[in-house]
Design a protein around this motif. Structure first.
Motif, mmCIF file in Angstrom:
data_model
loop_
_atom_site.group_PDB
_atom_site.id
_atom_site.type_symbol
_atom_site.label_atom_id
_atom_site.label_comp_id
_atom_site.label_asym_id
_atom_site.label_seq_id
_atom_site.Cartn_x
_atom_site.Cartn_y
_atom_site.Cartn_z
ATOM 1 N N LYS A 49 90.468 -26.605 -36.370
ATOM 2 C CA LYS A 49 90.724 -26.657 -37.810
ATOM 3 C C LYS A 49 90.123 -25.443 -38.500
ATOM 4 C CE LYS A 49 90.513 -31.677 -37.789
ATOM 5 N NZ LYS A 49 89.690 -32.844 -38.083
ATOM 6 N N ARG A 50 88.899 -25.125 -38.110
ATOM 7 C CA ARG A 50 88.207 -24.043 -38.789
ATOM 8 C C ARG A 50 88.898 -22.701 -38.569
ATOM 9 N NH1 ARG A 50 83.284 -23.215 -41.149
ATOM 10 N NH2 ARG A 50 82.283 -21.198 -40.789
ATOM 11 N N SER A 51 89.343 -22.466 -37.337
ATOM 12 C CA SER A 51 89.936 -21.155 -37.077
ATOM 13 C C SER A 51 91.255 -21.017 -37.840
ATOM 14 C CB SER A 51 90.112 -20.908 -35.581
ATOM 15 O OG SER A 51 90.881 -21.918 -35.000
ATOM 16 N N ASP A 52 91.995 -22.120 -37.976
ATOM 17 C CA ASP A 52 93.219 -22.086 -38.781
ATOM 18 C C ASP A 52 92.902 -21.759 -40.231
ATOM 19 O OD1 ASP A 52 95.073 -22.638 -36.949
ATOM 20 O OD2 ASP A 52 95.344 -24.758 -37.474
ATOM 21 N N TYR A 53 91.936 -22.484 -40.746
ATOM 22 C CA TYR A 53 91.577 -22.347 -42.149
ATOM 23 C C TYR A 53 91.119 -20.922 -42.465
ATOM 24 C CZ TYR A 53 88.594 -22.697 -46.247
ATOM 25 O OH TYR A 53 87.998 -22.477 -47.452
ATOM 26 N N ILE A 54 90.261 -20.401 -41.585
ATOM 27 C CA ILE A 54 89.678 -19.079 -41.810
ATOM 28 C C ILE A 54 90.741 -17.980 -41.774
ATOM 29 C CG2 ILE A 54 88.333 -17.389 -40.443
ATOM 30 C CD1 ILE A 54 86.405 -18.916 -42.123
ATOM 31 N N ALA A 55 91.806 -18.206 -41.007
ATOM 32 C CA ALA A 55 92.835 -17.169 -40.842
ATOM 33 C C ALA A 55 93.911 -17.221 -41.928
ATOM 34 C CB ALA A 55 93.479 -17.303 -39.463
ATOM 35 N N GLN A 56 93.961 -18.340 -42.680
ATOM 36 C CA GLN A 56 95.035 -18.488 -43.674
ATOM 37 C C GLN A 56 95.079 -17.341 -44.680
ATOM 38 O OE1 GLN A 56 94.414 -22.195 -45.650
ATOM 39 N NE2 GLN A 56 95.034 -23.352 -43.838
#
Ligand code: PLP
Length: 851
Positions: free
Chosen positions: A712-719
Motif C-alpha cells: 500500500k505504501r509504495s503505491d501511495y508514495i508513487a502516486q
C-alpha cells in the motif's frame, strides 16, 4: 580451452513417466512427505550416491530401471499420488489469496546471499541460508506472490574432511550446473538472458555479465546469478566462485553483483516488485540500484530514497557490531566511483549513506536500515540487542522506541520432520499439523500420542541415525587406510541404548562447541558410567579462514580417538542439510551453548523439537521465548557476565550440573522399559513449541506486518509522479534543518502530593518552535516506569496547543491518569506527519529541561 556447448541428456522416458524431469526440477518432492520415494524407489543406491540430486540421478539412471518402474503398480501409484498432490498444491486457494484483496497481489522480491533449500543445491553455510530456504517454502505454501534472488556459487560453500590429526581439510568441488535441479533463463530465441554490472573507478571500467538460473521451490521461483560465463574475464568468472570464500575485495564484488545485479536481473525477467525484502546486509546494495534507477528517471536523490524506503523491509541477523558487514572506503572507491554520480551524489554524501558517525567503514547494516521502512530482528532477545546497535543513530530516543520490530524465526515443519512420524501425526491430527496451519489444537493432539508409541518411534529413528553415523565414520577411517581391526571396532561405537547428545552446527567460536570438554575428568566420568552412560556426536564446519574454529574441531576429534572417549564421542564430517536431518531427528538431546547474547535466533533446536528430540540450550536466541520449565532444559538462567572467561567457566558448570543432575537421571528413569518423564518433556515441547516456531506463522507475520503495508505504501508514495515522496522529503529536510531551534522553555505541573492510582497529573508547557510549525510536531506528556536512571515502557499522551505567546511560542497543556507503581513523567517534542511510518523515523526529539 576451446568452447563447447553443454547438454544434459536424459535416458528415454517411458510415456507413463514423462513428467519425471519436471518433477525433478521443483523442490516440492523434497518436503512433501514420502515423495522422495519417486527417486529412491528407482535405485536406492544410486540415489544416495547422487546425494539426493534428482537431475544427476536421472542422468545416470539405467534405462531398464525406468522401463521396469513404468510397469510396476506400486511405483505408478507413488507417481500418480505425486502428480495429484502437486497439482492440487499449485492450484488450491491459498491463505494469501483468501486473506488479502486482489489488488495486493503485487510481487515481493526476497534477496539473500545464501539459500538452504536442499542438500543438492549447496549454496548455504548455516542458519541464515536455512532460514531463507524455509521462508521460501512457507511463502509457497501460503501462496505469497514472492520471487527470490541469490547467487549461484560454482564451488558452493565447501566440503569438509577431517584428517587423522583432526585437521579440517576444505575441498571445493566444481558444481556442474547442468547436472543440478535448476534451469538457465533464456529469451524467446533460446539465448541465455544476461545482465551486466559495471565495476569502475576513475581510470578503468569493466562490465561483469551474469547469467540467471531458476530453481523452483513449489510456487516460488528462486533466481540465481552466476558470473561464470565465457563473456567475462577469467578472474570475473570466479567472482561467484564460493560463498564467503574470498577476501574483502571479492566479498564486496559479490555483494555488488547480488545487490545491483539482482535488481537488474529481476527487471530483465519482467518483474516490477512492489516490496523488496533484504535478508541481512549482504544484499543492501540493491537499494542503491533502485535509487539510481529513479535518479536516472529524473527524480532528485532524496525523493528517490523516500520511494525506495517506502517499499523496503530489512531483516538483521547480527547481534554485535563487529559482526556487521563493512567495507573499507578505499576498496569501495576502486569499484563504485562512477556509481556515485549516477546516484546524484558526491563521494562524501555517498559514504554518508552508511557510515556510523564514529567509524570510517561503509556499513551494510546501516545502508539497509537507512533505506527500509521496517527493520526487524529475529528473536525478542535479539531485538533488544539490536536496538543497542542502532542506538547511535537515534540519539536521545529511548531504546524501546527505536523503530525496530521483532519477528521470531521459525522452521518449515515438513522439511525437518522424520518420515517415521508421518503416519502417527496424520492419524492424530490430519493435515493440520503442517506448516501453513500448524494449529495449536493439532499439536495438542500430537502431544497426546501414547507414551509407548512415542518411545518406539524415537528408538527406531535413533537407531537409523546411529547406523548412518557409524557408516560415515567407517568411510572416513577407510580413506586413511584403517586396518580391518580398526574398521571392525567402529561397529561397536555409539550403542543405541546410551543417552545421545548431539552438537551440530557451524563451528563459529561463539557457539562454544567444546564447552562440555572443559573438565575432561568429569566428562570421562559421564561417558564411562557403567549404569547411565552418555555419548556425544559433534558435527559442523569451521570457516576455512577461522583457525580458532578449526582448533575446536581438532580438540574434539583428538579426544574422540582416545580412551575412554573412543566410541563414545564422535566427530562427523561434512555437516549439511542431509546430515542435519538425521542428527536432529535421531538425537536424544540437542545441545546449544552459545555465548549469550550472540545467537540471534538459532533454529536447529526448533527442528529437533518437532522430532521429539529434547532441546538443551543456553537461554539465548529463540530459547528464552519458548522455554517454559518443562519443555526442554535450560543451561543457567540467562546470566550476564563481566567477561568471556568467567562466562565460559560458569556456563560450563551449569552445563555439567544440568546433564548430571537432571538430564541423565530423567532419561534413564524407566517404567516397563519406557522413560515416562522423558516422553512427557517431548509431549510438553510438542504442545508448546511447533505451533508458534514455524515459518508458516513467521511468514504470515512478515506479510501482515511488512509486505502488505508496504504494497500500500509504495503505491501511495508513487502516486501523481511521486508527490507524497516529495512532500515527505521536504518535510524531513525542513525538520532536520530547523529542529535545533525548538526549545521547551518551561513546564508547570499540577499533581497530588501523595498520588494514588486513578488520580491525574496535569502539565502546561511553553514551547518555542522557531521555524517549525505547530502542525509538524507533537508535544507530549511522557509517562513510564522508572528503573535505575531510566524511564522504561514510555508512552506519550499528546498535549493540546493553546495560546500563541508570540515569537512562534505556544502553550501546550494536558493531563494523564496514573497507574500504580514507581513512575516518572516528562514532556517532549517530536515530529509528526501522516506519512511517517514510525514516530521516530526521523531521529529527532527534544526533551524538557529540569522542571
Ligand atoms: C537449521 C540449520 C542450521 C542453523 O541452525 P543453528 O541452530 O542456527 O545452528 C545450520 N545448518 C544446517 C544444515 C541447518 O539445517
Amino acid at each position: 580451452m576451446h568452447f563447447f556447448r553443454p547438454l544434459a541428456v536424459l535416458p528415454p522416458l517411458p510415456a507413463e513417466l514423462s513428467d519425471l524431469p519436471d518433477i525433478a526440477k521443483n523442490f516440492f518432492w523434497a518436503w512433501e512427505p514420502g515423495m522422495d520415494a519417486l527417486f529412491r524407489w528407482l535405485d536406492a543406491e544410486l540415489w544416495e550416491k547422487m546425494h539426493h540430486n534428482p537431475i544427476a540421478f536421472l542422468l545416470s539412471l539405467p534405462q531398464e530401471k525406468l522401463t521396469e518402474a513404468a510397469q510396476n503398480p506400486e511405483y505408478l501409484e507413488i507417481y500418480h499420488e505425486y502428480r495429484k498432490r502437486f497439482s492440487s498444491y499449485m492450484n488450491a486457494p491459498t491463505w494469501f489469496s483468501g486473506t488479502f484483496e486482489q489488488n495486493h497481489n503485487r510481487v515481493i522480491a526476497y534477496l539473500s546471499a545464501e539459500f538452504g533449500i536442499h542438500e543438492s543445491l549447496p549454496i548455504y553455510s548455516g542458519g541464515l541460508g536455512l532460514l531463507a530456504g524455509d521462508h521460501l517454502k512457507a511463502a509457497s505454501d501460503l501462496g505469497l506472490p514472492l520471487v527470490a534472488l541469490g547467487l549461484l556459487y560454482k564451488f558452493g560453500y565447501f566440503n569438509q574432511q577431517i584428517n587423522p590429526h583432526g585437521g579440517q581439510e576444505a575441498s571445493y568441488p566444481l558444481l556442474n550446473f547442468h547436472k543440478m535441479p535448476i534451469s538457465p533463463m533464456t529469451d524467446g530465441d533460446g539465448r541465455e538472458i544476461e545482465v551486466q554490472v559495471e565495476l569502475s573507478n576513475h581510470h578503468s571500467c569493466r562490465n561483469v555479465s551474469l547469467r540467471i538460473w531458476e530453481a523452483a521451490v513449489g510456487r516460488v521461483r528462486l533466481f540465481l546469478l552466476d558470473s561464470d560465463t565465457p563473456r567475462n574475464r577469467v578472474e570475473d568468472r570466479q567472482l561467484t566462485g564460493s560463498l564467503y570464500g574470498g577476501d574483502h575485495q571479492t566479498r564486496l564484488l559479490q555483494e555488488m553483483l547480488l545487490g545491483i545485479g539482482g535488481v537488474r536481473a529481476l527487471r530483465a525477467l519482467g518483474f516490477e516488485p512492489a516490496v523488496w525484502h533484504i535478508n541481512e546486509g549482504h544484499a543492501a546494495f540493491s537499494v542503491l540500484e533502485r535509487v539510481r534507477e529513479l535518479v536516472m528517471k529524473g527524480l532528485d536523490p532524496e525523493t528517490a530514497r523516500e520511494v525506495v524506503r517506502a517499499s523496503t523491509v530489512f531483516t538483521t541477523h547480527t547481534p554485535v557490531p563487529a559482526g556487521h558487514d563493512m567495507f573499507n572506503r578505499e576498496v569501495l572507491s576502486c569499484y563504485m566511483e562512477r556509481y556515485y554520480g549516477q546516484l546524484g551524489l558526491d563521494r562524501d554524501s555517498f559514504f554518508g549513506l552508511a557510515c556510523d558517525p564514529n567509524k570510517h567503514e561503509f556499513n551494510m547494516t546501516l545502508l539497509a536500515h537507512g533505506h527500509a521502512t521496517y527493520t526487524n530482528a529475529v528473536s525478542r532477545l535479539h531485538g533488544d540487542t539490536s536496538r543497542r546497535i542502532f542506538f547511535s543513530l537515534y540519539p536521545n530516543i529511548p531504546a524501546d522506541e527505536i523503530p525496530l520490530t521483532t519477528v521470531t524465526n521459525g522452521v518449515h515443519i515438513e522439511t525437518w520432520l522424520a518420515p517415521e512420524w508421518i503416519d502417527s501425526f496424520q492419524r492424530l491430527a490430519g493435515e493440520e499439523w503442517r506448516t501453513p496451519k500448524a494449529s495449536p489444537e493439532a499439536w495438542e493432539k500430537i502431544a497426546r500420542m501414547p507414551v509407548a508409541e512415542v518411545w518406539s518411534i524415537r528408538k527406531e529413528i535413533k537407531a537409523g541415525m546411529l547406523d548412518k553415523v557409524r557408516e560415515r565414520l567407517l568411510t572416513q577411517k577407510q580413506r586413511y587406510y584403517a586396518s580391518p581391526a580398526e574398521q571392525a571396532e567402529i561397529e561397536t561405537y555409539l550403542p543405541p541404548d546410551v543417552l545421545t547428545i548431539v552438537f551440530a552446527r557451524r563451528f563459529a567460536t561463539y557457539k562454544r562447541a567444546t564447552l562440555l570438554l572443559r573438565d575432561k575428568e568429569r566428562l570421562a566420568g559421564m561417558v564411562s558410567d557403567p549404569e547411565q552412560p552418555v555419548q556425544l556426536i559433534f558435527a559442523g564446519k569451521a570457516h576455512p579462514a577461522d583457525q580458532a574454529g578449526q582448533d575446536l574441531i581438532r580438540q574434539i576429534y583428538n579426544l574422540s580417538q582416545q580412551e575412554p572417549f573412543k566410541g563414545r564421542i564422535a566427530f562427523l564430517e561434512d555437516y549439511d542439510i542431509e546430515t542435519a536431518r538425521y542428527l536432529l531427528s535421531g538425537a536424544d538431546v540437542w545441545l546449544n551453548t552459545p555465548r549469550r547474547p550472540l545467537e540471534a535466533s538459532g533454529t536447529s533446536g526448533q527442528k529437533a523439537v518437532i522430532n521429539g528430540t529434547v532441546n538443551l540450550s543456553i537461554l539465548d536466541g529463540w530459547w528464552p521465548e519458548a522455554y517454559n520449565g518443562d519443555n526442554g532444559f535450560a543451561i543457567g538462567r540467562g546470566e550476564v557476565y563481566p567477561n568471556e572467561e568467567t562466562q565460559d567457566y560458569y556456563d560450563s558448570l551449569a552445563l555439567y550440573a544440568i546433564i548430571e543432575d537432571v538430564v541423565i537421571p530423567n532419561y534413564y528413569r524407566r517404567t516397563n522399559g519406557v522413560p515416562r518423564d522423558w516422553v512427557n518433556i517431548i509431549r510438553s515441547a510438542w504442545r508448546s513449541i511447533p505451533h508458534f516456531f514455524n515459518t508458516g506463522r513467521m511468514v504470515k507475520e512478515y506479510t501482515s506486518l511488512f509486505y502488505v503495508p508496504l504494497m500500500k505504501r509504495s503505491d501511495y508514495i508513487a502516486q501523481n509522479d511521486y508527490s507524497a515522496a516529495r512532500r515527505l522529503k521536504e518535510f524531513k529536510r525542513r525538520l532536520m534543518d530547523n529542529w535545533s531551534q525548538i526549545q521547551i522553555l518551561q513546564v508547570n505541573e499540577d499533581r497530588p502530593s501523595t498520588p494514588v492510582a486513578g488520580q491525574t497529573v496535569s502539565v502546561t508547557a511553553t514551547v518555542k518552535l522557531g521555524a517549525v510549525t505547530p502542525q509538524d510536531v507533537v508535544v507530549e506528556l511522557v509517562l513510564g516506569r522508572t528503573k535505575d536512571y531510566l524511564l522504561l515502557d514510555t508512552k506519550g499522551f499528546p498535549l493540546i496547543a493553546g495560546e500563541n505567546l508570540g515569537d512562534n511560542t505556544y502553550r501546550y497543556s494536558g493531563a494523564v491518569s496514573l497507574t500504580q507503581g514507581a513512575l516518572g513523567f516528562t514532556v517532549r517534542v517530536r515530529p509528526t506527519h501522516p506519512d511517517l511510518a514510525h514516530p521516530f523515523e526521523l531521529p529527532l526529539v527534544t526533551w524538557a529541561p529540569e522542571f
